[in-house]
Design an enzyme around this catalytic site. Structure first.
Site, PDB file in Angstrom:
ATOM      1  N   LYS A 170      14.744  31.332 -11.052  1.00 29.77           N
ATOM      2  CA  LYS A 170      14.451  32.040  -9.812  1.00 29.77           C
ATOM      3  C   LYS A 170      14.307  33.549  -9.998  1.00 29.77           C
ATOM      4  O   LYS A 170      13.871  34.245  -9.075  1.00 29.77           O
ATOM      5  CB  LYS A 170      15.506  31.718  -8.773  1.00 29.77           C
ATOM      6  CG  LYS A 170      15.434  30.251  -8.361  1.00 29.77           C
ATOM      7  CD  LYS A 170      16.391  29.926  -7.258  1.00 29.77           C
ATOM      8  CE  LYS A 170      16.202  28.511  -6.772  1.00 29.77           C
ATOM      9  NZ  LYS A 170      16.830  27.518  -7.686  1.00 29.77           N
TER      10      LYS A 170
HETATM   11  C1  LIG Z   1      16.607  26.216  -7.556  1.00 27.39           C
HETATM   12  C2  LIG Z   1      16.771  25.402  -8.740  1.00 27.39           C
HETATM   13  C3  LIG Z   1      16.104  24.172  -8.887  1.00 27.39           C
HETATM   14  C4  LIG Z   1      15.239  23.601  -7.793  1.00 27.39           C
HETATM   15  O1  LIG Z   1      14.057  24.338  -7.581  1.00 27.39           O
HETATM   16  P1  LIG Z   1      13.206  24.088  -6.263  1.00 27.39           P
HETATM   17  O2  LIG Z   1      12.098  25.064  -6.333  1.00 27.39           O
HETATM   18  O3  LIG Z   1      14.126  24.372  -5.103  1.00 27.39           O
HETATM   19  O4  LIG Z   1      12.762  22.677  -6.267  1.00 27.39           O
HETATM   20  C5  LIG Z   1      16.256  23.483 -10.068  1.00 27.39           C
HETATM   21  N1  LIG Z   1      17.063  23.936 -11.056  1.00 27.39           N
HETATM   22  C6  LIG Z   1      17.745  25.091 -10.934  1.00 27.39           C
HETATM   23  C7  LIG Z   1      18.611  25.516 -12.047  1.00 27.39           C
HETATM   24  C8  LIG Z   1      17.615  25.874  -9.793  1.00 27.39           C
HETATM   25  O5  LIG Z   1      18.287  27.008  -9.696  1.00 27.39           O
END
Ligand SMILES: *Cc1c(COP(=O)(O)O)cnc(C)c1O
Length: 430
Positions: free
Chosen positions: A107
């Site tokens: 993210k």
């Molecule tokens: C947020 C997150 C996900 C999921 O991603 P989405 O875009 O919400 O589907 C998967 N793995 C990790 C480590 C995350 O932080």
């Protein structure tokens, strides 16, 4: 580029306003009015381009005139200050490591890009913006880090009490400055509902300019398409069909991957791999989309009972589920199966996967069984150290703590506890 609301009851708006407002006034998610495929030569020669060039070419049409090219290039350059290695784990199975940023989860890219866009839009403006964000684990840390010290922006993070890992909690509660963490007595969906309610509460919006930094926000969601292009750049030399398996919670990341495909990136399959929170796999099987309360798992960043971006995926296929199913599939795995996968990856290849990456690996292996001619990448969305307890216990190994994490370990957690929406409202009005 203009954006429309998927609820179709709000006026269309610019990229700038879609970013500043986060969600449309009718509670709909914003979606770009058009998606123009990139020329074929872009994909043919992608291996000669830098990551910054690739990202700029891909995102430019979605930003349009709202940020001049020179400034957009600078924002991208500054966002992509780390690597995105593609590591071979087995024959035809690659791990696309998205955890080399400051908070060691994927993210970081979306959060950094959005923070810099907001800073750009705010540069001549003394009006304070409050970024209100719900986190199931990693968003909070990435947003806190991406926005730390950004002038004119206050960040308020809601997270479910006892449902994020210790390291995740430290990443969002120890920074101080313009970042406040609210610990909610509930699950992630409660946090997400409270955020959505606050956006529609005129008592709050009359006194504070609010925006979201969840993948609801187009500036958080769209830059995730970069990863798929960076991986394609290296996978294409195999001359094989390509599949991506994405550990999915709110389905923002995989939706961005499909957006890359809509831009013309060759790929045969996008696999949404989930834990037991399986609304989407069930929908593909039964045709019924039935949101439920999320269940807690060892891959907690995917504990989502009503994935907010699935509606965008449907929109990309004109709500035609059969067309969608040609490139999109989804499968669900229990915690026990996930732990077994972590062990088998480690024993076979010496590779340490975190629980989210392991779910992605399972989805990919399942697909490759029937498609042996395909080369695939699973997105390794977080560094294993972020889920230290599970990884240590499952693999019986020690993990060296990277510097990014070390720096938050001994800091004091600062948070405010709330139990319901009125608690959030009181805080925002105070
Ligand atoms: C947020 C997150 C996900 C999921 O991603 P989405 O875009 O919400 O589907 C998967 N793995 C990790 C480590 C995350 O932080």
């Amino acid at each position: 580029m203009n954006y429309y609301s998927l609820n179709k009851k709000a006026p269309n708006t610019t990229f700038r306003h879609a970013v500043i407002n986060g969600i449309a006034p009718d509670r709909g998610l914003y979606f770009p009015e058009s998606i123009t495929p990139l020329p074929a030569y872009f994909f043919e020669h992608i291996d000669q381009l830098s990551n910054t060039e690739i990202a700029f070419t891909a995102i430019k049409q979605f930003v349009g005139d709202d940020i001049p090219e020179k400034d957009l290039k600078a924002i991208i350059e500054d966002t992509l200050q780390f690597d995105f290695p593609l590591v071979e784990v087995e024959d035809n199975v690659y791990s696309l490591e998205l955890f080399h940023g400051p908070t060691m989860a994927f993210k970081d890219v979306g959060a950094r890009f959005m923070a810099r866009c907001l800073q750009y839009f705010n540069k001549n403006n003394d009006e304070k913006v409050t970024v209100l964000v719900a986190t199931s684990g990693d968003t909070g840390g990435a947003v806190a880090s991406g926005f730390l010290g950004v002038k004119g922006v206050d960040v308020v993070i809601l997270y479910p009490k006892g449902k994020v890992s210790d390291i995740q909690e430290r990443q969002l509660t120890t920074l101080g400055q313009n970042i406040t963490a609210l610990e909610v007595d509930g699950v992630f969906d409660d946090c997400q509902d409270m955020v959505k309610s606050a956006f529609l509460d005129t008592d709050i919006t009359n006194s504070r300019k609010l925006t979201s930094a969840n993948s609801i926000n187009v500036a958080r969601w769209m830059p995730q398409l970069f990863y798929f292009l960076f991986a394609y750049k290296r996978l294409k030399k195999h001359g094989q069909k390509i599949a991506f398996s994405v550990p999915s919670g709110n389905f923002g990341n995989i939706c961005a991957g499909i957006l890359a495909h809509k831009l013309g990136m060759p790929a045969d399959q996008f696999i949404a791999s989930t834990n037991v929170n399986d609304v989407v796999p069930k929908f593909l099987e039964t045709g019924n989309y039935e949101p439920v309360a999320s269940k807690q798992t060892i891959s907690n960043a995917m504990d989502v009972g009503n994935p907010s971006n699935f509606i965008r995926i449907q929109e990309l296929y004109g709500n035609d589920t059969n067309a969608l199913k040609e490139v999109f599939s989804s499968s669900s795995y229990t915690d026990d199966t996930t732990k077994d996968a972590m062990k088998s990856i480690y024993n076979k290849s010496g590779y340490t996967a975190d629980p989210h990456g392991a779910v992605g690996y399972l989805g990919l292996k399942n697909y490759l069984k029937d498609h042996p001619e395909t080369v695939g990448a699973f997105l390794e969305t977080a560094h294993p150290v972020k889920f230290l307890d599970v990884v240590k216990e499952t693999l019986d190994i020690d993990i060296a703590i990277p510097e990014q994490i070390q720096s938050v370990l001994n800091k004091k957690k600062e948070k405010i506890s709330i139990s319901d929406y009125s608690g959030l409202k009181r805080f925002l009005l105070s």
